[in-house]
Design a protein around this motif. Structure first.
Motif, PDB file in Angstrom:
ATOM      1  N   GLY A 193       5.546   4.250   8.083  1.00 15.10           N
ATOM      2  CA  GLY A 193       3.479   3.382   7.740  1.00 15.10           C
ATOM      3  C   GLY A 193       4.326   2.130   8.138  1.00 15.10           C
ATOM      4  N   VAL A 212      -0.230  -4.115   8.387  1.00 18.96           N
ATOM      5  CA  VAL A 212      -0.687  -5.611   9.299  1.00 18.96           C
ATOM      6  C   VAL A 212      -1.670  -6.343   8.427  1.00 18.96           C
ATOM      7  CG1 VAL A 212      -1.746  -5.677  11.505  1.00 18.96           C
ATOM      8  CG2 VAL A 212      -0.163  -4.216  11.116  1.00 18.96           C
ATOM      9  N   VAL A 231      -1.264   2.240   8.069  1.00 19.78           N
ATOM     10  CA  VAL A 231      -1.099   3.805   7.728  1.00 19.78           C
ATOM     11  C   VAL A 231      -0.250   4.079   7.422  1.00 19.78           C
ATOM     12  CG1 VAL A 231      -2.050   3.500  10.314  1.00 19.78           C
ATOM     13  CG2 VAL A 231       0.425   4.399   9.911  1.00 19.78           C
ATOM     14  N   ARG A 278      -3.240 -12.933   8.434  1.00 16.14           N
ATOM     15  CA  ARG A 278      -2.329 -13.695   9.608  1.00 16.14           C
ATOM     16  C   ARG A 278      -2.373 -13.072  11.043  1.00 16.14           C
ATOM     17  NH1 ARG A 278       3.782 -12.432   7.498  1.00 16.14           N
ATOM     18  NH2 ARG A 278       3.107 -13.886   4.549  1.00 16.14           N
ATOM     19  N   HIS A 285      -3.907 -10.783  -0.568  1.00 20.73           N
ATOM     20  CA  HIS A 285      -4.349 -10.633   1.618  1.00 20.73           C
ATOM     21  C   HIS A 285      -4.163  -9.196   1.682  1.00 20.73           C
ATOM     22  CE1 HIS A 285      -0.173  -9.223   1.051  1.00 20.73           C
ATOM     23  NE2 HIS A 285       0.086  -8.135   1.979  1.00 20.73           N
ATOM     24  N   GLY A 319       0.916  -1.260  -0.118  1.00 24.56           N
ATOM     25  CA  GLY A 319       0.306   0.185  -0.325  1.00 24.56           C
ATOM     26  C   GLY A 319       1.077   1.666   0.006  1.00 24.56           C
ATOM     27  N   ARG A 335       0.034 -17.015   3.720  1.00 26.98           N
ATOM     28  CA  ARG A 335       0.486 -16.480   2.721  1.00 26.98           C
ATOM     29  C   ARG A 335      -0.407 -16.834   1.823  1.00 26.98           C
ATOM     30  NH1 ARG A 335       5.445 -14.949   1.970  1.00 26.98           N
ATOM     31  NH2 ARG A 335       6.928 -15.969   3.831  1.00 26.98           N
TER      32      ARG A 335
HETATM   33  P1  HAM Z   1       5.141  -6.249   4.308  1.00 27.46           P
HETATM   34  O1  HAM Z   1       5.679  -6.828   5.203  1.00 27.46           O
HETATM   35  O2  HAM Z   1       5.659  -6.745   2.810  1.00 27.46           O
HETATM   36  O3  HAM Z   1       5.304  -4.290   4.117  1.00 27.46           O
HETATM   37  O4  HAM Z   1       3.695  -6.401   4.615  1.00 27.46           O
HETATM   38  C1  HAM Z   1       3.384  -5.973   5.594  1.00 27.46           C
HETATM   39  C2  HAM Z   1       2.037  -7.372   6.597  1.00 27.46           C
HETATM   40  O5  HAM Z   1       1.399  -7.924   5.265  1.00 27.46           O
HETATM   41  C3  HAM Z   1       3.215  -8.625   6.552  1.00 27.46           C
HETATM   42  O6  HAM Z   1       3.542  -8.119   8.084  1.00 27.46           O
HETATM   43  C4  HAM Z   1       2.738  -9.132   6.755  1.00 27.46           C
HETATM   44  O7  HAM Z   1       1.688  -9.280   7.545  1.00 27.46           O
HETATM   45  C5  HAM Z   1       1.340  -9.171   5.404  1.00 27.46           C
HETATM   46  N1  HAM Z   1       1.239 -10.156   4.496  1.00 27.46           N
HETATM   47  C6  HAM Z   1       2.211  -9.754   3.602  1.00 27.46           C
HETATM   48  N2  HAM Z   1       2.257 -10.378   2.785  1.00 27.46           N
HETATM   49  C7  HAM Z   1       1.438 -11.482   2.988  1.00 27.46           C
HETATM   50  C8  HAM Z   1       1.116 -12.482   2.099  1.00 27.46           C
HETATM   51  N3  HAM Z   1       1.549 -13.277   0.718  1.00 27.46           N
HETATM   52  N4  HAM Z   1      -0.731 -13.772   2.529  1.00 27.46           N
HETATM   53  C9  HAM Z   1      -0.452 -12.581   4.267  1.00 27.46           C
HETATM   54  N5  HAM Z   1      -0.082 -11.675   4.777  1.00 27.46           N
HETATM   55  C10 HAM Z   1       0.493 -11.120   4.311  1.00 27.46           C
HETATM   56  C11 HAM Z   1       4.422  -3.742   3.084  1.00 27.46           C
HETATM   57  O8  HAM Z   1       3.603  -4.345   2.617  1.00 27.46           O
HETATM   58  C12 HAM Z   1       4.732  -2.469   3.340  1.00 27.46           C
HETATM   59  N6  HAM Z   1       3.664  -1.737   2.515  1.00 27.46           N
HETATM   60  C13 HAM Z   1       4.493  -2.312   5.062  1.00 27.46           C
HETATM   61  C14 HAM Z   1       4.892  -0.254   5.265  1.00 27.46           C
HETATM   62  C15 HAM Z   1       4.031   1.181   5.246  1.00 27.46           C
HETATM   63  N7  HAM Z   1       5.904   0.361   5.257  1.00 27.46           N
HETATM   64  C16 HAM Z   1       5.877   1.171   5.454  1.00 27.46           C
HETATM   65  N8  HAM Z   1       4.557   1.396   4.774  1.00 27.46           N
END
Ligand code: HAM
Length: 423
Positions: free
Chosen positions: A301, A304, A127, A308, A122, A83, A118
């Protein structure tokens, strides 16, 4: 036999009553973020491919897992894998006043190998806050995530914290890391042996034993922070301690996206299995707005993962799906006019009401009334119809029933709801 279809691999249908849990989770998050001054960002689910390529060109999420396609006019687009890039694109496009604080609840798409926790689609609660590099904002953002886990009753969530430095200190650290890795390149895993130079920090995040062994004594970023990054990192830790948010510093925490600077963090659920145990993560991305053509604007940001988080809740027996029932069930054996009109009247008066359809028998309708969980049933038979009345039945054992003039039905139902099972 007509063809039958299943939801695509890696996607899930969330049906009632499970979906009530999602609703409750999103409502909890909306409350937490709203109280902290964050407004809802409702953005597109697809963007120009370039938006994502700019922010994650060397990551698996963008290189290997993206759902990209051409539209009918030949534009190259991609479904959002996360996002942050879209939020920053929106910031750059609209130039809102800063600090700009937004939250979202939205689907993301990654062509991953599906397994428990996974998915290919998802959903994240997240934020993004742009416009200040004040480390107290880092503390605010991290505390919103921590408060979310606490609000749903998840106990086993651990916060790992790191700083990835900035344009001043990271290049020097990179040189030190490259020096370390070039002497050990042959020992790295198959994936990193030939690709490590492109993004040497990613090797630190590799879970494979070979890479872990080759980097146990590698230099760490927090040992190379410049004064400004060091002071910011210190202030974040002071803030977290002050708010009673426990954390451990994980010097190898790099995260799977390219844009991070300074504070990075991950929330790990002890209830979940190894590779899928991150229930949230985020960090600063000062510099990303410039990459997308905007003015220099720091930002931070988190995201979550809803699925999961709910999996972790299942294991911990936390946050059960709320039981959703209507308040009144209309049983009409006079042909359906009364059921049609009374349910509409009750709903317009703010009372949740349901009914049976299809001219079912009294017995069948009573069964449905029972199953609906409604504490009150409104019965309309021939006698009531002739007398212009309804029977209000309290459904609890021994609740009893009473007649009411039909024009008083709303008040009578309210009265029965206020005292559904007299002692
Ligand atoms: P990310 O760590 O890739 O960060 O994803 C955030 C959370 O989304 C992960 O900790 C996990 O709980 C969930 N998630 C990611 N991939 C999957 C999947 N394939 N299936 C289920 N759950 C999943 C981001 O996406 C960044 N945009 C976060 C962020 C916002 N950083 C700064 N602002």
């Amino acid at each position: 036999m007509p063809e039958s279809y299943q939801a695509p691999i890696g996607t899930r249908d969330v049906l009632p009553p499970e979906s009530a849990r999602w609703q409750a989770l999103v409502a909890t998050f909306a409350g937490l973020t709203g109280r902290a001054g964050y407004g809802l960002l409702q953005g597109p689910v697809f963007e120009d491919l370039g938006v994502f390529q700019k922010v994650g060109g060397s990551t698996d999420v963008v290189r290997k897992e993206m759902y990209d396609f051409e539209d009918k006019a030949g534009r190259h687009l991609a479904l959002r894998p996360e996002g942050t890039a879209g939020a920053v694109r929106a910031f750059v496009q609209h130039r809102p006043t800063t600090p700009w604080k937004v939250w979202y609840a939205a689907p993301n798409f990654r062509y991953e190998r599906p397994q428990a926790g996974r998915y290919r689609q998802h959903h994240q609660l997240g934020v993004e806050a742009l416009g200040t590099d004040d480390p107290d904002l880092d503390v605010e953002v991290i505390s919103i995530a921590a408060d979310l886990y606490a609000a749903v009753g998840l106990r086993g969530v651990e916060l790992a914290l790191n700083s990835l430095g900035d344009v001043t200190c990271r290049p020097g650290y990179r040189v030190a890391l490259v020096r370390h890795l070039s002497a050990r390149a042959g020992d790295l895993c198959d994936e990193h042996r030939h690709r490590w130079e492109e993004n040497p920090l990613r090797v630190l995040d590799c879970k494979r034993q070979t890479c872990v062994a080759a980097t146990v004594d590698a230099p760490v970023m927090i040992g190379h922070l410049c004064d400004a990054c060091g002071a910011a990192f210190e202030r974040v830790q002071v803030g977290l301690r002050s708010l009673g948010i426990g954390f451990t510093i994980r010097t190898r925490l790099v995260r799977g996206l390219d844009y991070y600077r300074r504070t990075t963090f991950e929330f790990v659920a002890t209830a979940l299995e190894g590779a899928q145990d991150a229930v949230g993560g985020g960090g600063r991305y000062d510099g990303l707005a410039e990459l997308l053509g905007g003015p220099p604007t720091p930002g931070i940001g988190f995201g979550v993962g809803i699925e999961r988080m709910l999996l972790a809740c299942d294991v911990e027996d936390a946050f059960p799906a709320p039981v959703v029932t209507v308040e009144a069930f209309v049983v009409d054996v006079t042909g359906g006019d009364a059921a049609r009109d009374l349910t509409a009247l009750l709903r317009r008066s703010g009372i949740a009401a349901d009914r049976a359809f299809g001219g079912r028998s009294m017995k069948a309708q009573m069964k449905l009334a029972d199953r609906s969980g409604a504490p009150v049933a409104i019965l309309v038979g021939q006698a009531e119809e002739a007398a212009g009345t309804v029977t209000i039945r309290r459904m609890a054992d021994g609740g009893g029933q009473a007649e009411s003039a039909r024009e008083d039905v709303v008040a009578s139902v309210r009265l029965a709801l206020a005292d559904p099972a007299p002692r």
